[in-house]
Design an enzyme around this catalytic site. Structure first.
Site, mmCIF file in Angstrom:
data_model
loop_
_atom_site.group_PDB
_atom_site.id
_atom_site.type_symbol
_atom_site.label_atom_id
_atom_site.label_comp_id
_atom_site.label_asym_id
_atom_site.label_seq_id
_atom_site.Cartn_x
_atom_site.Cartn_y
_atom_site.Cartn_z
ATOM 1 C CG ASP A 264 -1.731 1.248 1.366
ATOM 2 O OD1 ASP A 264 -2.655 1.446 0.552
ATOM 3 O OD2 ASP A 264 -1.443 2.045 2.273
ATOM 4 C CD GLU B 97 -3.486 -1.961 -1.148
ATOM 5 O OE1 GLU B 97 -3.619 -0.734 -1.241
ATOM 6 O OE2 GLU B 97 -3.886 -2.629 -0.165
#
Length: 256
Positions: A42, A114
């Site tokens: 992320d 992610e």
């Protein structure tokens, strides 16, 4: 698990394939799951997308850059990329999650993407992760308008009207339907100067206003070019040199 096809789609081959396997492992499957990789990915994703936008869109200010980035890294955008990569075919899920259709769940697929970014970062560093992110996002950025991405219909309508010096739209709730816990609102949106009046419905007043604004924007974008064209034609007609009428007295003198 054969991950060759996925690595081909990613355009990246892992030197430590176990990182990719962990990135695809949901917590329902085993203790060695992908949540830490997701956390790392992320941050890497946000940094790489910010860097890419900074280089591509030199005229966007900080607020617009933040808006565009937020829309590129939100769950729906990541889910769509994950679908393109066919991640649902290689996810490792627990039996219960598998039976409940977890391989189709947007949150699980977005998290896995992610985690893959985080895995690439650990496998080969930031440059490798940034190269992967650019490969995934450049085709998307070529098809979107950064000036409007992420803006709702009411904002787009207001900005369009302001840009053409037209008074802002008026919204009025004209009806509500259904029981209190499941009401439907009906809202009218009017742009008096253009004689536009449309209606939108939604489960809340805001949703109904957005629906009406979208319809109004479609109409306004058709009408304004016609209005501008007509205005230019009128200005051209007024400025065109008019023929000078003959002087009747001069005509009489010439006859004499």
């Amino acid at each position: 698990m054969n991950l060759d096809a996925l690595q081909q789609r990613l355009g990246y081959r892992f030197s430590k394939p176990e990182l990719l396997q962990q990135a695809l492992t949901h917590r329902s499957h085993s203790a060695q799951h992908n949540e830490r990789l997701e956390f790392l990915g992320d941050s890497v994703l946000n940094c790489a997308v910010a860097d890419m936008l900074f280089g591509m869109f030199g005229k966007l200010d900080e607020g617009d850059l933040s808006r565009v980035r937020a829309n590129l890294v939100k769950q729906q955008a990541l889910y769509e990329i994950a679908q393109m990569l066919q991640l649902s075919e290689v996810l490792r899920l627990g039996e219960g999650e598998l039976k409940s259709g977890g391989f189709r769940r947007p949150s699980i697929l977005a998290d896995a993407l992610e985690a893959i970014v985080g895995a690439v970062f650990l496998d080969a560093g930031f440059e490798a992760a940034r190269t992967l992110i650019r490969k995934l996002y450049i085709p998307i950025l070529e098809q979107v308008d950064p000036r409007t991405l992420g803006k709702d219909a009411k904002t787009l309508l207001q900005e369009y009207l302001q840009g053409h010096k037209i008074a802002l739209p008026q919204y009025n709730v004209i009806a509500t339907h259904g029981a209190a816990h499941s009401q439907q609102f009906e809202v009218e949106c009017m742009v008096p100067k253009l004689e536009v009046r449309v209606f939108g419905t939604g489960a809340s007043r805001r949703a109904a206003e957005q629906a009406a604004a979208k319809l109004a924007l479609d109409e306004v974008q058709k009408l304004v070019p016609q209005l501008l064209k007509r205005s230019r034609a009128e200005r051209t007609g007024k400025t065109r040199k008019q023929p000078v009428p003959p002087d009747p007295q001069l005509s009489l003198r010439l006859k004499e």
